[in-house]
Every structure is written in structure tokens, then in C-alpha cells.
Design a protein around this motif. Sequence first.
Motif, PDB file in Angstrom:
ATOM      1  N   SER A  37      28.871  -8.716  35.427  1.00  0.00           N
ATOM      2  CA  SER A  37      27.998  -9.146  36.528  1.00  0.00           C
ATOM      3  C   SER A  37      26.576  -8.627  36.353  1.00  0.00           C
ATOM      4  N   ARG A  38      26.375  -7.673  35.468  1.00  0.00           N
ATOM      5  CA  ARG A  38      25.042  -7.136  35.178  1.00  0.00           C
ATOM      6  C   ARG A  38      24.511  -7.662  33.844  1.00  0.00           C
ATOM      7  N   CYS A  39      25.080  -8.773  33.391  1.00  0.00           N
ATOM      8  CA  CYS A  39      24.667  -9.427  32.140  1.00  0.00           C
ATOM      9  C   CYS A  39      24.934  -8.573  30.908  1.00  0.00           C
ATOM     10  N   VAL A  40      25.966  -7.752  30.967  1.00  0.00           N
ATOM     11  CA  VAL A  40      26.406  -6.978  29.808  1.00  0.00           C
ATOM     12  C   VAL A  40      27.771  -7.528  29.433  1.00  0.00           C
TER      13      VAL A  40
ATOM     14  N   PRO B 231      42.395  10.245  21.021  1.00  0.00           N
ATOM     15  CA  PRO B 231      42.486  11.240  22.083  1.00  0.00           C
ATOM     16  C   PRO B 231      41.630  11.003  23.336  1.00  0.00           C
ATOM     17  N   VAL B 232      40.612  10.162  23.266  1.00  0.00           N
ATOM     18  CA  VAL B 232      39.723  10.002  24.423  1.00  0.00           C
ATOM     19  C   VAL B 232      39.473   8.512  24.703  1.00  0.00           C
ATOM     20  N   PRO B 233      39.163   8.177  25.954  1.00  0.00           N
ATOM     21  CA  PRO B 233      38.805   6.787  26.244  1.00  0.00           C
ATOM     22  C   PRO B 233      37.441   6.455  25.643  1.00  0.00           C
ATOM     23  N   TYR B 234      37.252   5.189  25.326  1.00  0.00           N
ATOM     24  CA  TYR B 234      35.947   4.742  24.838  1.00  0.00           C
ATOM     25  C   TYR B 234      35.807   3.265  25.144  1.00  0.00           C
ATOM     26  N   PHE B 235      34.612   2.746  24.998  1.00  0.00           N
ATOM     27  CA  PHE B 235      34.456   1.304  25.143  1.00  0.00           C
ATOM     28  C   PHE B 235      33.736   0.763  23.923  1.00  0.00           C
ATOM     29  N   THR B 236      33.972  -0.509  23.709  1.00  0.00           N
ATOM     30  CA  THR B 236      33.337  -1.179  22.584  1.00  0.00           C
ATOM     31  C   THR B 236      32.371  -2.226  23.124  1.00  0.00           C
ATOM     32  N   ALA B 237      31.412  -2.579  22.326  1.00  0.00           N
ATOM     33  CA  ALA B 237      30.474  -3.646  22.672  1.00  0.00           C
ATOM     34  C   ALA B 237      30.323  -4.541  21.445  1.00  0.00           C
ATOM     35  N   ALA B 238      30.365  -5.829  21.674  1.00  0.00           N
ATOM     36  CA  ALA B 238      30.267  -6.785  20.575  1.00  0.00           C
ATOM     37  C   ALA B 238      28.842  -7.317  20.463  1.00  0.00           C
ATOM     38  N   ALA B 239      28.467  -7.672  19.267  1.00  0.00           N
ATOM     39  CA  ALA B 239      27.182  -8.324  19.015  1.00  0.00           C
ATOM     40  C   ALA B 239      27.433  -9.497  18.069  1.00  0.00           C
ATOM     41  N   ALA B 240      26.743 -10.577  18.317  1.00  0.00           N
ATOM     42  CA  ALA B 240      26.920 -11.774  17.498  1.00  0.00           C
ATOM     43  C   ALA B 240      25.870 -11.828  16.394  1.00  0.00           C
TER      44      ALA B 240
ATOM     45  N   VAL C  92      19.512  -5.789  21.653  1.00  0.00           N
ATOM     46  CA  VAL C  92      20.209  -4.497  21.719  1.00  0.00           C
ATOM     47  C   VAL C  92      19.490  -3.569  22.702  1.00  0.00           C
ATOM     48  N   ASP C  93      18.172  -3.570  22.686  1.00  0.00           N
ATOM     49  CA  ASP C  93      17.406  -2.742  23.623  1.00  0.00           C
ATOM     50  C   ASP C  93      17.688  -3.153  25.074  1.00  0.00           C
ATOM     51  N   ARG C  94      17.739  -4.470  25.336  1.00  0.00           N
ATOM     52  CA  ARG C  94      18.050  -4.960  26.690  1.00  0.00           C
ATOM     53  C   ARG C  94      19.458  -4.537  27.098  1.00  0.00           C
ATOM     54  N   PHE C  95      20.390  -4.641  26.158  1.00  0.00           N
ATOM     55  CA  PHE C  95      21.758  -4.208  26.414  1.00  0.00           C
ATOM     56  C   PHE C  95      21.772  -2.734  26.823  1.00  0.00           C
TER      57      PHE C  95
ATOM     58  N   VAL D 188      19.361  -0.909  28.089  1.00  0.00           N
ATOM     59  CA  VAL D 188      18.732  -0.733  29.406  1.00  0.00           C
ATOM     60  C   VAL D 188      19.724  -1.094  30.508  1.00  0.00           C
ATOM     61  N   GLN D 189      20.387  -2.244  30.369  1.00  0.00           N
ATOM     62  CA  GLN D 189      21.357  -2.666  31.378  1.00  0.00           C
ATOM     63  C   GLN D 189      22.532  -1.703  31.460  1.00  0.00           C
ATOM     64  N   LEU D 190      23.001  -1.222  30.325  1.00  0.00           N
ATOM     65  CA  LEU D 190      24.113  -0.288  30.311  1.00  0.00           C
ATOM     66  C   LEU D 190      23.728   1.022  30.993  1.00  0.00           C
ATOM     67  N   THR D 191      22.525   1.507  30.724  1.00  0.00           N
ATOM     68  CA  THR D 191      22.042   2.731  31.368  1.00  0.00           C
ATOM     69  C   THR D 191      21.954   2.550  32.877  1.00  0.00           C
ATOM     70  N   LYS D 192      21.410   1.420  33.327  1.00  0.00           N
ATOM     71  CA  LYS D 192      21.338   1.136  34.769  1.00  0.00           C
ATOM     72  C   LYS D 192      22.729   1.103  35.388  1.00  0.00           C
ATOM     73  N   THR D 193      23.659   0.489  34.682  1.00  0.00           N
ATOM     74  CA  THR D 193      25.027   0.392  35.192  1.00  0.00           C
ATOM     75  C   THR D 193      25.652   1.770  35.336  1.00  0.00           C
ATOM     76  N   PHE D 194      25.495   2.622  34.330  1.00  0.00           N
ATOM     77  CA  PHE D 194      26.031   3.985  34.428  1.00  0.00           C
ATOM     78  C   PHE D 194      25.394   4.745  35.590  1.00  0.00           C
ATOM     79  N   LYS D 195      24.089   4.597  35.805  1.00  0.00           N
ATOM     80  CA  LYS D 195      23.422   5.258  36.920  1.00  0.00           C
ATOM     81  C   LYS D 195      23.987   4.768  38.245  1.00  0.00           C
ATOM     82  N   ASP D 196      24.175   3.446  38.369  1.00  0.00           N
ATOM     83  CA  ASP D 196      24.741   2.889  39.601  1.00  0.00           C
ATOM     84  C   ASP D 196      26.145   3.419  39.861  1.00  0.00           C
TER      85      ASP D 196
END
Length: 92
Positions: free
Chosen positions: A3-6, A36-45, A53-56, A58-66
Motif C-alpha cells: 500500500s506504500r508502493c513497495v 536463525p533470524v527473520p528477514y525479508f527479501t526485496a525483488a528488483a526487475a 532503488v533510492d525511492r524504494f 526512502v519508502q521502506l524507511t518511512k514505512t519502518f518509522k510509521d
Amino acid sequence: LFSRCVSGTRVVAPGKRQDVGGVVFDGFGASHDNYPVPYFTAAAALGTTREDVDRFCVQLTKTFKDIRKKIAKAKADNTAKAVSANVADADA
């Protein structure tokens, strides 16, 4: 995140077990059964640019802050409710 375009992200949780067509996978989604730990992956085409990548990021940082703000608010609300309940119990 979507929903945050990520898009293209997924979370891999340790210990996840999945049955696919009768075959059980431990550590489903991870590259190792006992990671041993949770993680997430991100895909790029193909064709993804540095700016994409820079926009991604920025959006990811905003999402973590929220998310951190929402978690802090929920903890504060729960603490306030617990204090109110203790006061009410003490008054009874």
C-alpha cells in the motif's frame, strides 16, 4: 508495504513449516532449513535504476518509522489501560 508502493517484498520467519503437495518444507521460504533470524527479501526487475532503488529505500524507511510509531502508541495505550485498571481495582 504494498500500500506504500513497495512491492516485491516478503518476510521469511524462522521455523515456518509448509506442506506443498504432501512434501513438508522446514524453514519454508528461506534458503536454509534452520536460518536463525527473520528477514525479508526485496525483488528488483531488469531495468531497475539507481533512482528506483533510492525511492524504494526512502519508502521502506518511512514505512519502518510509521510502524515504530504505531507500536510505541499501542504500547503506551496498553500501559495506560493497565494503569487505569489497577487504579480502578485499588478504588474498589
